[in-house]
Design a protein around this motif. Structure first.
Motif, PDB file in Angstrom:
ATOM      1  N   SER A  67       0.829  -1.213   0.000  1.00  0.00           N
ATOM      2  CA  SER A  67       0.000   0.000   0.000  1.00  0.00           C
ATOM      3  C   SER A  67       0.857   1.254   0.000  1.00  0.00           C
ATOM      4  O   SER A  67       0.545   2.238  -0.683  1.00  0.00           O
TER       5      SER A  67
ATOM      6  N   GLU B 180       2.167   1.909  -3.485  1.00  0.00           N
ATOM      7  CA  GLU B 180       1.102   2.441  -4.329  1.00  0.00           C
ATOM      8  C   GLU B 180       0.917   3.939  -4.100  1.00  0.00           C
ATOM      9  O   GLU B 180       0.820   4.728  -5.049  1.00  0.00           O
TER      10      GLU B 180
ATOM     11  N   HIS C 110       1.861   6.860  -6.887  1.00  0.00           N
ATOM     12  CA  HIS C 110       0.785   7.728  -7.383  1.00  0.00           C
ATOM     13  C   HIS C 110       1.111   9.197  -7.126  1.00  0.00           C
ATOM     14  O   HIS C 110       0.929  10.060  -8.007  1.00  0.00           O
TER      15      HIS C 110
ATOM     16  N   ALA D   2       3.739  -1.227 -10.173  1.00  0.00           N
ATOM     17  CA  ALA D   2       2.532  -1.997  -9.859  1.00  0.00           C
ATOM     18  C   ALA D   2       2.907  -3.225  -9.047  1.00  0.00           C
ATOM     19  O   ALA D   2       4.071  -3.647  -9.002  1.00  0.00           O
TER      20      ALA D   2
ATOM     21  N   TRP E 147       5.757  -6.286  -5.234  1.00  0.00           N
ATOM     22  CA  TRP E 147       5.791  -5.023  -5.961  1.00  0.00           C
ATOM     23  C   TRP E 147       6.945  -5.097  -6.958  1.00  0.00           C
ATOM     24  O   TRP E 147       8.053  -5.485  -6.590  1.00  0.00           O
TER      25      TRP E 147
END
Length: 480
Positions: A336, A339, A343, A357, A366
Motif C-alpha cells: 500500500s 502504491e 501515485h 505496480a 511489488w
C-alpha cells in the motif's frame, strides 16, 4: 484456520520456553504466499517485568566473565551460525521474504560481526593519565553499562538481533531483546545458540509482544540501563522521550533516504551494475538502500536507460525459488505504501519507466520500479520509501547535487560516483550523512562504525565506537 503444520514460537525467559496460560497469540505469515505458517506467543506485563529482573541477575553473572571468556563464547556462536546457515536462512526467507541467497549472506555476515565483537571486546582499554601530584595515580576505567533493552526490526531479523546481542554481550552487559513479531523464529534460534555456547540463561532474554507495551515497560524498568533501537524515526522520537525521562543511555538506528550522486566522469556501466543490485536487495527494505538518484545531466539519459534495462531483467518471486532475484515485500502495508508513493510521484511530474505496480495473486509483491524526473515536492523525494522504488533527477553540477542530496532531514547513508579526487573530497566534506560510500554501495562492515546523523540516529553501532556505547566511564584518583 489452524492445522498441524503451524508451528509455535515461544518467549524465552531465563532459558525457558514460555507459552500458554492465557497469553495472547498472533499469526506468523509467509509474505510470498499470504499463508499463516506459525503462531507467536506475546508477552504479558508480568513476563516483561520478569525478563528485566532476570536480566539484572544475568548481568551480575556475565560481567564477571573475563573478556577472553566472553570472546571465546561468541566465537562458538559464530561457528554455530555458519554451520547452521541453511536452517537459519530458510527461516528468514519463509517469514521475511528475502531470497535464500540474501538470507545466507545475512547469516554469514552476522556470524562475522558476532566473532569480531567478541575479539574487539578483549581490546576495550582504559587509560593511565599522568597525575599532577606525585603521590597519586589517575585511571580511566570502562565498566559495562548494565542490562540492555534491545528492539530490532523486521527487515534484517538475524543481522539486527546479532548486532544488538553481540554488542551487549561483548561489552559485558546482559540483554533483553524484542525482535520484530513478523519474523521471530530465526532470532529465537540465534538466542538458543548463544545459550548453548555458554551465555548464562539469565543474560539473554527474548520477548515478543505489543511493541508499545514492551518498550514502555522495559524503558521504565529500574533494571534496564541502556536502550538500543532500530526502526522508524517517528518511533525513535517517542522512545527517545521515554529514555530521556528515565536518564538512560541510547543508541538509535533510525530511518534513511539515501541520496546517490552520479557525476559525468563516473564509470556509468560499473555504477549501474552495482546500483541495481543494491537498490533491489531485500526488495529495497534496507535503511541504507539508495533511493534518490541525482545524475549529471550530461550522462542522465544514458544512466537511466541502462538502469531501467537491468531492473526489467530482475525476476520477482518467492524467495525460496533459486531463480528469484527479488522476493516479496514483508507485509501488505508495504505494498500500500508503494502504491501511494508512486501515485503521488506521478502527480508531481514523475514518469514510470518500469514497474509501478504489484502482482496479482497471493503474496505481497511489488515490481522493481524506476521513476524519472520526479519533482522535489513529491513525497517520494522527502519520505523514506523502504521498498523497490528508485527516483531519478537530473542535476547540472555537483553543487546542485549536494543541495538536493542534503534537502531532507535524514542523514544515514549516502553514495557518490566520480573518478576525480577533487570531486570525492568535495562530496566527502559536503554530504551530510553518517555513512558515505564513494564508488561503492558497501556501507557496512564489522570494524567500521554504523551511525546516522540528524533524523537518522543517535550514537553508533559496530566498530570500536559501538562497544563504547555500552560502557560507562569511571575516573579513579588513587592516592597513597
Amino acid at each position: 484456520m489452524r492445522d498441524n503444520h503451524i508451528y509455535q514460537v515461544p518467549l524465552l525467559i531465563n532459558g525457558q520456553d514460555v507459552t500458554g496460560e492465557g497469553r495472547e497469540r498472533r499469526p506468523i505469515v509467509n509474505p510470498a504466499t499470504g499463508e499463516t505458517i506459525g503462531e507467536l506467543t506475546l508477552a504479558s506485563v508480568a513476563d516483561i517485568d520478569l525478563a528485566a529482573e532476570t536480566a539484572q541477575a544475568g548481568f551480575e553473572e556475565w560481567r564477571r566473565r573475563t573478556p577472553l571468556e566472553r570472546a571465546n563464547i561468541l566465537s562458538v556462536v559464530a561457528l554455530a551460525m555458519r554451520s547452521d546457515v541453511e536452517r537459519l536462512a530458510s527461516l528468514l526467507t519463509s517469514e521475511q521474504g528475502k531470497t535464500l541467497k540474501e538470507a545466507r549472506g545475512e547469516v554469514l555476515g552476522s556470524a562475522d560481526l558476532v566473532q569480531w565483537l567478541g575479539e574487539e571486546g578483549k581490546r576495550v582499554y582504559g587509560r593511565v593519565v599522568p597525575s599532577r601530584f606525585s603521590n597519586m595515580e589517575q585511571l580511566v576505567l570502562l565498566d559495562p553499562v548494565g542490562p540492555v533493552a534491545a528492539f530490532s526490526a523486521w527487515n534484517y531479523p538475524i543481522s539486527l538481533a546479532a548486532r544488538k546481542i553481540g554488542h551487549a554481550l561483548a561489552a559485558g552487559c546482559s540483554v533483553v531483546i524484542k525482535p520484530a513479531e513478523e519474523c521471530p523464529s530465526a532470532v529465537l534460534a540465534l538466542a538458543r545458540m548463544f545459550h548453548a555456547a555458554g551465555v548464562p540463561p539469565a543474560a539473554l532474554q527474548v520477548l515478543f509482544g505489543h511493541p508499545a507495551q514492551v518498550s514502555e515497560r522495559l524503558i521504565a524498568s529500574p533494571h534496564i540501563r541502556k536502550i538500543t533501537f532500530t526502526g522508524s524515526t517517528s518511533v525513535g522520537r517517542h522512545l527517545a522521550t521515554l529514555a530521556g525521562a528515565a536518564l538512560k543511555k541510547v543508541t538509535f538506528e533510525l530511518g534513511g533516504h539515501a541520496p546517490v550522486i552520479v557525476m559525468d566522469d563516473a564509470d556509468i556501466d560499473a555504477f549501474v551494475e552495482a546500483a541495481v543490485a543494491s537498490k533491489y536487495r531485500n526488495a529495497g527494505q534496507i535503511c541504507t538502500s539508495p533511493s534518490r538518484f541525482f545524475v549529471h545531466e550530461r550522462v542522465y539519459q544514458r544512466t537511466v536507460d541502462a538502469f531501467v534495462q537491468r531492473a526489467k531483467a530482475l525476476t520477482v518471486g518467492n524467495g525460496a525459488d533459486s531463480a528469484t532475484d527479488m522476493g516479496p515485500l514483508a507485509q501488505g502495508r508495504r505494498v500500500s505504501a508503494m502504491e501511494e508513493l508512486t501515485h503521488d510521484a506521478l502527480t508531481h511530474g514523475g514518469r514510470i519507466l518500469t514497474g509501478g505496480a504489484g502482482r496479482s495473486g497471493a503474496g505481497y509483491f511489488w515490481q522493481p520500479t524506476v521513476l524519472a524526473d520526479v519533482s522535489a515536492e513529491a513525497r517520494l523525494m522527502r519520505e523514506e520509501p523502504f521498498g523497490p522504488v528508485a527516483a531519478f533527477q537530473p542535476v547540472a553540477s555537483l553543487d546542485d547535487a549536494l543541495r538536493a542530496a542534503n534537502s531532507t532531514e535524514y542523514g544515514l547513508a549516502g553514495y557518490a560516483f566520480t573518478s576525480t579526487i577533487e570531486g570525492a573530497r568535495r562530496i566527502q566534506e559536503g554530504l551530510r550523512v553518517g555513512i558515505l560510500g564513494l564508488n561503492t554501495f558497501t556501507p557496512s562492515v564489522p570494524e567500521m562504525p554504523f551511525a546516522g546523523v540528524r533524523d537518522s540516529g543517535i550514537g553508533a553501532a559496530m566498530g570500536y565506537e559501538g562497544l563504547m556505547e555500552h560502557m560507562n566511564v569511571k575516573a579513579v584518583f588513587r592516592a597513597g
